[in-house]
Enzyme design. Structure first.
Site, PDB file in Angstrom:
ATOM      1  N   ARG A  89       0.579  -1.632  -0.017  1.00 36.15           N
ATOM      2  CA  ARG A  89      -0.130  -0.083   0.438  1.00 36.15           C
ATOM      3  C   ARG A  89       1.317   1.338  -0.116  1.00 36.15           C
ATOM      4  O   ARG A  89       1.623   0.968   0.515  1.00 36.15           O
ATOM      5  CB  ARG A  89      -0.861   0.348   1.017  1.00 36.15           C
ATOM      6  CG  ARG A  89      -1.635  -0.892   0.925  1.00 36.15           C
ATOM      7  CD  ARG A  89      -3.428  -1.257   2.642  1.00 36.15           C
ATOM      8  NE  ARG A  89      -4.219  -1.801   2.442  1.00 36.15           N
ATOM      9  CZ  ARG A  89      -5.505  -1.769   1.630  1.00 36.15           C
ATOM     10  NH1 ARG A  89      -5.735  -0.617   0.423  1.00 36.15           N
ATOM     11  NH2 ARG A  89      -6.213  -2.390   1.051  1.00 36.15           N
ATOM     12  N   ILE A  90       0.510   2.199  -0.469  1.00 36.01           N
ATOM     13  CA  ILE A  90       0.509   3.498  -0.576  1.00 36.01           C
ATOM     14  C   ILE A  90       0.878   4.308   0.889  1.00 36.01           C
ATOM     15  O   ILE A  90      -0.017   4.404   1.386  1.00 36.01           O
ATOM     16  CB  ILE A  90       0.142   4.798  -1.857  1.00 36.01           C
ATOM     17  CG1 ILE A  90       0.395   3.802  -3.424  1.00 36.01           C
ATOM     18  CG2 ILE A  90       1.113   5.902  -1.806  1.00 36.01           C
ATOM     19  CD1 ILE A  90       1.750   3.692  -3.805  1.00 36.01           C
ATOM     20  N   ASN A 105      12.482   1.787   0.833  1.00 34.00           N
ATOM     21  CA  ASN A 105      11.717   0.673   0.645  1.00 34.00           C
ATOM     22  C   ASN A 105      12.385   0.361  -0.301  1.00 34.00           C
ATOM     23  O   ASN A 105      13.023   0.280  -1.441  1.00 34.00           O
ATOM     24  CB  ASN A 105      10.373   1.102  -0.426  1.00 34.00           C
ATOM     25  CG  ASN A 105       9.463   0.146  -1.107  1.00 34.00           C
ATOM     26  OD1 ASN A 105       8.864  -0.750  -0.941  1.00 34.00           O
ATOM     27  ND2 ASN A 105       8.974   0.675  -2.641  1.00 34.00           N
ATOM     28  N   THR A 106      11.910  -1.382  -0.887  1.00 29.35           N
ATOM     29  CA  THR A 106      13.147  -1.910  -1.548  1.00 29.35           C
ATOM     30  C   THR A 106      12.044  -2.758  -2.431  1.00 29.35           C
ATOM     31  O   THR A 106      10.957  -2.807  -2.081  1.00 29.35           O
ATOM     32  CB  THR A 106      13.316  -3.602  -0.881  1.00 29.35           C
ATOM     33  OG1 THR A 106      13.847  -4.486  -2.153  1.00 29.35           O
ATOM     34  CG2 THR A 106      12.623  -4.687  -0.496  1.00 29.35           C
ATOM     35  N   HIS A 107      12.178  -2.017  -4.396  1.00 28.89           N
ATOM     36  CA  HIS A 107      11.564  -1.924  -5.006  1.00 28.89           C
ATOM     37  C   HIS A 107      12.140  -3.448  -6.461  1.00 28.89           C
ATOM     38  O   HIS A 107      12.981  -2.948  -6.581  1.00 28.89           O
ATOM     39  CB  HIS A 107      10.167  -1.291  -5.738  1.00 28.89           C
ATOM     40  CG  HIS A 107       9.834  -0.733  -7.181  1.00 28.89           C
ATOM     41  ND1 HIS A 107       8.665  -1.501  -6.964  1.00 28.89           N
ATOM     42  CD2 HIS A 107      10.578  -0.853  -8.037  1.00 28.89           C
ATOM     43  CE1 HIS A 107       7.987  -1.357  -7.617  1.00 28.89           C
ATOM     44  NE2 HIS A 107       9.221  -1.139  -8.901  1.00 28.89           N
ATOM     45  N   ALA A 140       6.313  10.775  -1.576  1.00 26.62           N
ATOM     46  CA  ALA A 140       4.852  10.696  -1.872  1.00 26.62           C
ATOM     47  C   ALA A 140       4.459  10.011  -2.853  1.00 26.62           C
ATOM     48  O   ALA A 140       3.063   9.837  -3.027  1.00 26.62           O
ATOM     49  CB  ALA A 140       4.583  12.706  -0.947  1.00 26.62           C
ATOM     50  N   GLY A 141       5.538   9.628  -3.698  1.00 25.29           N
ATOM     51  CA  GLY A 141       4.984   9.574  -5.001  1.00 25.29           C
ATOM     52  C   GLY A 141       4.852   7.472  -4.568  1.00 25.29           C
ATOM     53  O   GLY A 141       4.959   7.713  -3.863  1.00 25.29           O
ATOM     54  N   ASP A 143       6.821   4.884  -5.608  1.00 29.10           N
ATOM     55  CA  ASP A 143       7.850   4.499  -5.728  1.00 29.10           C
ATOM     56  C   ASP A 143       9.617   5.695  -7.054  1.00 29.10           C
ATOM     57  O   ASP A 143       9.863   5.362  -7.510  1.00 29.10           O
ATOM     58  CB  ASP A 143       8.095   3.412  -7.093  1.00 29.10           C
ATOM     59  CG  ASP A 143       7.350   1.986  -5.958  1.00 29.10           C
ATOM     60  OD1 ASP A 143       5.950   1.118  -7.225  1.00 29.10           O
ATOM     61  OD2 ASP A 143       7.594   1.779  -4.824  1.00 29.10           O
TER      62      ASP A 143
HETATM   63  C1  GRF Z   1       9.562  -7.848  -2.806  1.00 35.00           C
HETATM   64  O1  GRF Z   1       9.907  -8.213  -4.555  1.00 35.00           O
HETATM   65  C2  GRF Z   1      10.020  -6.481  -3.012  1.00 35.00           C
HETATM   66  O2  GRF Z   1      10.359  -5.817  -3.439  1.00 35.00           O
HETATM   67  C3  GRF Z   1       8.675  -6.135  -3.561  1.00 35.00           C
HETATM   68  O3  GRF Z   1       7.246  -7.776  -2.434  1.00 35.00           O
HETATM   69  C4  GRF Z   1       8.848  -8.499  -2.308  1.00 35.00           C
HETATM   70  C5  GRF Z   1       8.676  -9.184  -1.575  1.00 35.00           C
HETATM   71  O4  GRF Z   1       8.580 -10.023  -1.365  1.00 35.00           O
HETATM   72  N1  GRF Z   1       7.665  -4.714  -2.912  1.00 35.00           N
HETATM   73  P1  GRF Z   1       9.273 -11.057   0.500  1.00 35.00           P
HETATM   74  O5  GRF Z   1       7.241 -10.630   0.541  1.00 35.00           O
HETATM   75  O6  GRF Z   1       9.561 -10.388   1.254  1.00 35.00           O
HETATM   76  O7  GRF Z   1       9.360 -12.961  -0.357  1.00 35.00           O
END
Ligand code: GRF
Length: 198
Positions: A89-90, A105-107, A140-141, A143
């Site tokens: 969620r944002i 955040n990790t994307h 605020a955006g 990603d």
């Molecule tokens: C990750 O790839 C993250 O970047 C993305 O959702 C995934 C989460 O993986 N937003 P997990 O639930 O930690 O296995």
């Protein structure tokens, strides 16, 4: 003094599990906060003795009230750093205001390419030869926050969303730990969208 983390996760929690396994005294994880009552991450957090809070969107009249409740749940643990690891969620104004430049955040893509909730599927559909993952500061955006670290991940013939996402996650798990340890050691500042960890 160990950097105090709160993790936000909605899914299986494998990235959070990697963080927990990497605790080396420089940081610790106080709690998991999730919006999904049966998220796989909950069992991992409970097994590790973390506090868990569920803040369901449907329990609130609107997004603003949910966001305020989320800010309160995070604040209960007084984190130095909030780590979004698969939180779907944002984050709204209340959360961002309470933890300015202290949410990462990790994307699973090389931002700004493929933002949003379907990054892996979008990269496959685009037919790119490589994609990757990005750890960034949350703004605020969607990603759009300043990038901290990125790493490329090849797309292989025959990849589907699951195989590619797992290959990306194997890199994310290492990248996220490296970034958290660097922030624990050196601190994180953001000025004019430029990230400094030193
Ligand atoms: C990750 O790839 C993250 O970047 C993305 O959702 C995934 C989460 O993986 N937003 P997990 O639930 O930690 O296995």
């Amino acid at each position: 003094m160990a950097l105090r983390l709160v993790v936000l996760a909605s899914g299986t929690g494998s990235l959070m599990r990697a963080l927990l396994a990497a605790r080396d005294g420089s940081f610790d994880v106080a709690a998991l906060i999730t919006d999904v009552p049966d998220a796989g991450a909950i069992a991992i957090a409970e097994d590790a003795g973390l506090e868990v809070r569920v803040v369901r969107r449907d329990d609130f009249a609107d997004r603003v009230e949910w966001d305020e409740a989320l800010a309160g749940a995070i604040g209960e643990f007084h984190p130095d750093l909030v780590v979004s690891a698969g939180f779907m969620r944002i984050l709204g104004a209340a959360v961002l205001a309470d933890f300015p430049d202290r949410i990462i955040n990790t994307h699973p893509a090389l931002l700004p390419a493929f933002p949003g909730a379907h990054a892996v599927r979008d990269a496959l559909a685009a037919g790119v030869a490589e994609t990757g993952c990005t750890v960034h500061v949350v703004d605020a955006g969607v990603d759009t926050g300043p990038v901290i670290r990125q790493e490329r991940v090849p797309v292989q013939p025959g990849d589907d969303e699951a195989t590619l996402h797992e290959r990306i996650k194997s890199v994310e798990r290492r990248l996220l730990v490296d970034v958290v340890r660097a922030i624990a050691a050196h601190g994180l500042t953001v000025h004019d969208r430029k990230v400094t960890i030193a």
